[in-house]
Design an enzyme around this catalytic site. Sequence first.
Site, mmCIF file in Angstrom:
data_model
loop_
_atom_site.group_PDB
_atom_site.id
_atom_site.type_symbol
_atom_site.label_atom_id
_atom_site.label_comp_id
_atom_site.label_asym_id
_atom_site.label_seq_id
_atom_site.Cartn_x
_atom_site.Cartn_y
_atom_site.Cartn_z
ATOM 1 N N THR A 13 47.936 35.965 45.461
ATOM 2 C CA THR A 13 48.953 37.089 45.712
ATOM 3 C C THR A 13 48.096 38.223 45.610
ATOM 4 O O THR A 13 47.104 38.688 44.847
ATOM 5 C CB THR A 13 50.105 36.922 45.078
ATOM 6 O OG1 THR A 13 49.729 37.426 43.554
ATOM 7 C CG2 THR A 13 50.783 35.844 44.874
ATOM 8 N N GLY A 14 48.324 39.249 46.506
ATOM 9 C CA GLY A 14 47.432 40.435 46.504
ATOM 10 C C GLY A 14 45.835 40.437 46.580
ATOM 11 O O GLY A 14 45.425 40.717 45.902
ATOM 12 N N SER A 15 45.520 39.612 47.644
ATOM 13 C CA SER A 15 44.036 39.227 47.944
ATOM 14 C C SER A 15 43.393 40.047 48.812
ATOM 15 O O SER A 15 42.300 39.586 49.444
ATOM 16 C CB SER A 15 43.783 37.818 48.063
ATOM 17 O OG SER A 15 44.889 37.338 48.715
ATOM 18 N N GLY A 18 40.694 44.430 45.420
ATOM 19 C CA GLY A 18 40.590 44.473 44.006
ATOM 20 C C GLY A 18 40.273 43.017 43.178
ATOM 21 O O GLY A 18 39.671 42.231 43.806
ATOM 22 N N GLY A 20 42.220 40.512 43.138
ATOM 23 C CA GLY A 20 42.633 39.494 43.823
ATOM 24 C C GLY A 20 41.644 38.892 44.931
ATOM 25 O O GLY A 20 41.440 37.939 45.054
ATOM 26 N N SER A 141 47.288 41.410 31.458
ATOM 27 C CA SER A 141 46.198 42.635 31.151
ATOM 28 C C SER A 141 46.348 42.865 29.785
ATOM 29 O O SER A 141 46.922 42.097 28.760
ATOM 30 C CB SER A 141 46.884 43.681 31.800
ATOM 31 O OG SER A 141 46.657 44.934 31.084
ATOM 32 N N TYR A 154 54.673 48.985 32.208
ATOM 33 C CA TYR A 154 53.574 48.044 32.712
ATOM 34 C C TYR A 154 53.576 46.938 31.570
ATOM 35 O O TYR A 154 53.522 45.830 31.980
ATOM 36 C CB TYR A 154 52.371 48.782 33.067
ATOM 37 C CG TYR A 154 51.467 47.931 33.358
ATOM 38 C CD1 TYR A 154 51.006 47.225 34.603
ATOM 39 C CD2 TYR A 154 49.993 47.884 32.392
ATOM 40 C CE1 TYR A 154 49.970 46.534 34.835
ATOM 41 C CE2 TYR A 154 48.815 46.940 32.716
ATOM 42 C CZ TYR A 154 48.929 46.499 34.123
ATOM 43 O OH TYR A 154 47.662 45.703 34.286
HETATM 44 N N1 NAP Z 1 42.165 47.171 37.652
HETATM 45 C C1 NAP Z 1 42.342 46.839 36.461
HETATM 46 O O1 NAP Z 1 41.790 47.760 35.651
HETATM 47 C C2 NAP Z 1 43.181 46.207 35.705
HETATM 48 C C3 NAP Z 1 43.027 45.554 34.461
HETATM 49 C C4 NAP Z 1 43.905 44.569 34.019
HETATM 50 C C5 NAP Z 1 44.804 43.860 34.855
HETATM 51 N N2 NAP Z 1 44.776 44.389 36.208
HETATM 52 C C6 NAP Z 1 45.945 43.452 36.959
HETATM 53 O O2 NAP Z 1 45.298 42.746 37.742
HETATM 54 C C7 NAP Z 1 45.966 42.550 39.037
HETATM 55 C C8 NAP Z 1 45.155 43.515 40.210
HETATM 56 O O3 NAP Z 1 45.197 44.497 39.827
HETATM 57 P P1 NAP Z 1 43.886 45.568 40.953
HETATM 58 O O4 NAP Z 1 43.469 46.829 40.299
HETATM 59 O O5 NAP Z 1 42.964 44.595 41.648
HETATM 60 O O6 NAP Z 1 45.084 46.085 42.130
HETATM 61 P P2 NAP Z 1 44.853 46.565 43.192
HETATM 62 O O7 NAP Z 1 43.428 47.070 43.617
HETATM 63 O O8 NAP Z 1 46.069 47.746 43.307
HETATM 64 O O9 NAP Z 1 45.311 45.579 44.463
HETATM 65 C C9 NAP Z 1 46.582 44.907 44.668
HETATM 66 C C10 NAP Z 1 46.835 44.079 45.688
HETATM 67 O O10 NAP Z 1 48.013 43.646 45.744
HETATM 68 C C11 NAP Z 1 48.616 43.943 46.991
HETATM 69 N N3 NAP Z 1 50.010 44.078 46.737
HETATM 70 C C12 NAP Z 1 50.491 44.905 46.016
HETATM 71 N N4 NAP Z 1 51.736 44.798 46.091
HETATM 72 C C13 NAP Z 1 52.178 43.902 47.069
HETATM 73 C C14 NAP Z 1 53.457 43.221 47.285
HETATM 74 N N5 NAP Z 1 54.666 43.706 46.947
HETATM 75 N N6 NAP Z 1 53.394 42.068 48.070
HETATM 76 C C15 NAP Z 1 51.952 41.450 48.432
HETATM 77 N N7 NAP Z 1 51.006 42.177 48.088
HETATM 78 C C16 NAP Z 1 51.105 43.296 47.291
HETATM 79 C C17 NAP Z 1 47.840 44.908 47.633
HETATM 80 O O11 NAP Z 1 47.708 44.870 48.791
HETATM 81 P P3 NAP Z 1 48.805 46.013 49.728
HETATM 82 O O12 NAP Z 1 49.168 47.136 48.959
HETATM 83 O O13 NAP Z 1 48.328 46.265 51.229
HETATM 84 O O14 NAP Z 1 50.143 45.185 49.823
HETATM 85 C C18 NAP Z 1 46.323 44.677 46.884
HETATM 86 O O15 NAP Z 1 45.858 43.433 47.834
HETATM 87 C C19 NAP Z 1 47.239 43.365 38.661
HETATM 88 O O16 NAP Z 1 48.240 42.613 38.496
HETATM 89 C C20 NAP Z 1 46.991 44.491 37.613
HETATM 90 O O17 NAP Z 1 48.075 44.797 36.714
HETATM 91 C C21 NAP Z 1 44.172 45.380 36.826
#
Ligand code: NAP
Length: 282
Positions: A13-15, A18, A20, A141, A154
């Site tokens: 999901t969300g691929s 980032g 995903g 996280s 969060y």
């Molecule tokens: N980045 C960090 O530092 C970090 C650290 C720890 C944990 N995490 C966790 O890792 C995960 C990914 O984080 P990220 O930073 O890679 O996120 P990101 O860059 O914001 O990417 C999020 C992805 O999810 C999609 N998305 C968001 N809402 C959605 C929905 N309702 N339905 C379907 N797709 C959806 C987005 O595409 P669209 O917006 O086009 O829908 C995008 O593909 C999250 O759970 C986050 O809490 C991140």
Amino acid sequence: MDMGLYGKTALVTGSTKGIGKAIAIELAKEGVHLLINGRDHEEVERTVREIKSAYPATSPQNAAADLTDRGQREALFQKYPHVDILVNNIGIYKIMQYGDIDDEVWNNYFRTNFLTADGLSRFYLPAMLKKNEGRIIFIASEEAVMPSGLMPQYGVTKSMLLSLAKSLSKLTKGTEVTVNTLMPGPTLSEKVLQIIEGAYPEEELSFSEKEKRFMAANLPQSELQRFIKPMEIGRLAVFLCSPYSSAFKGSPIRMDGGWCRPFFKCVRREECRFRLGFEMFL
Ligand SMILES: NC(=O)c1ccc[n+]([C@@H]2O[C@H](COP(=O)([O-])OP(=O)(O)OC[C@H]3O[C@@H](n4cnc5c(N)ncnc54)[C@H](OP(=O)(O)O)[C@@H]3O)[C@@H](O)[C@H]2O)c1
């Protein structure tokens, strides 16, 4: 190393961005057929084409949907009733003051970060159990085990995922199915990359100099002192999806660059008895 995943099907999901996207790419390298998901149909289509051209032996598919919407989740189940691997990756996050987090914010975080992953797992897990094969990974996280206080809305939802993963893992007892939680620390997703690139505009600094300065100022507790690369999380996810990881059952797996000291601490059974005096319950 062949990770034994060739020909499997995975929904990440969300691929489209980032972590995903990095997980999807690393799985595609192993010959996994990806169901690419995001809300933007065009962006999903671009990601599908990108993966297909880089890994032509695989058949990535467009699974665009807003997965917080129950109707759209159900349409996705109709279209793709079977997956071998489910990576519950989507999650929203934002720094917020506790006083500003009203019911609406809580509901939004609960629906996006928890209910979505729960709904998908409830649908795909029974077939995995029947087949005695399958993988579910929750992306939580470091905030799940050590809330920084910067985004309570969060951290709570990420702790909930840890609890759900362990409950689901109990259902996998005696099977080759696993349900685990991966807890990344600060990761260089596109969003974070832009923040670092835009930092210290008055000085001529390379990206890695900016990153070092940013880490020292904002995340001094990190032992890594750089952001984790999404690909590093992707490789770990590939291992967790592989048949080599069967002994990981309901495990919270930290990849946080040494960022956190957990506040959920395991105490010895004897200590619990001594402290609580409720021997009969332990
Ligand atoms: N980045 C960090 O530092 C970090 C650290 C720890 C944990 N995490 C966790 O890792 C995960 C990914 O984080 P990220 O930073 O890679 O996120 P990101 O860059 O914001 O990417 C999020 C992805 O999810 C999609 N998305 C968001 N809402 C959605 C929905 N309702 N339905 C379907 N797709 C959806 C987005 O595409 P669209 O917006 O086009 O829908 C995008 O593909 C999250 O759970 C986050 O809490 C991140």
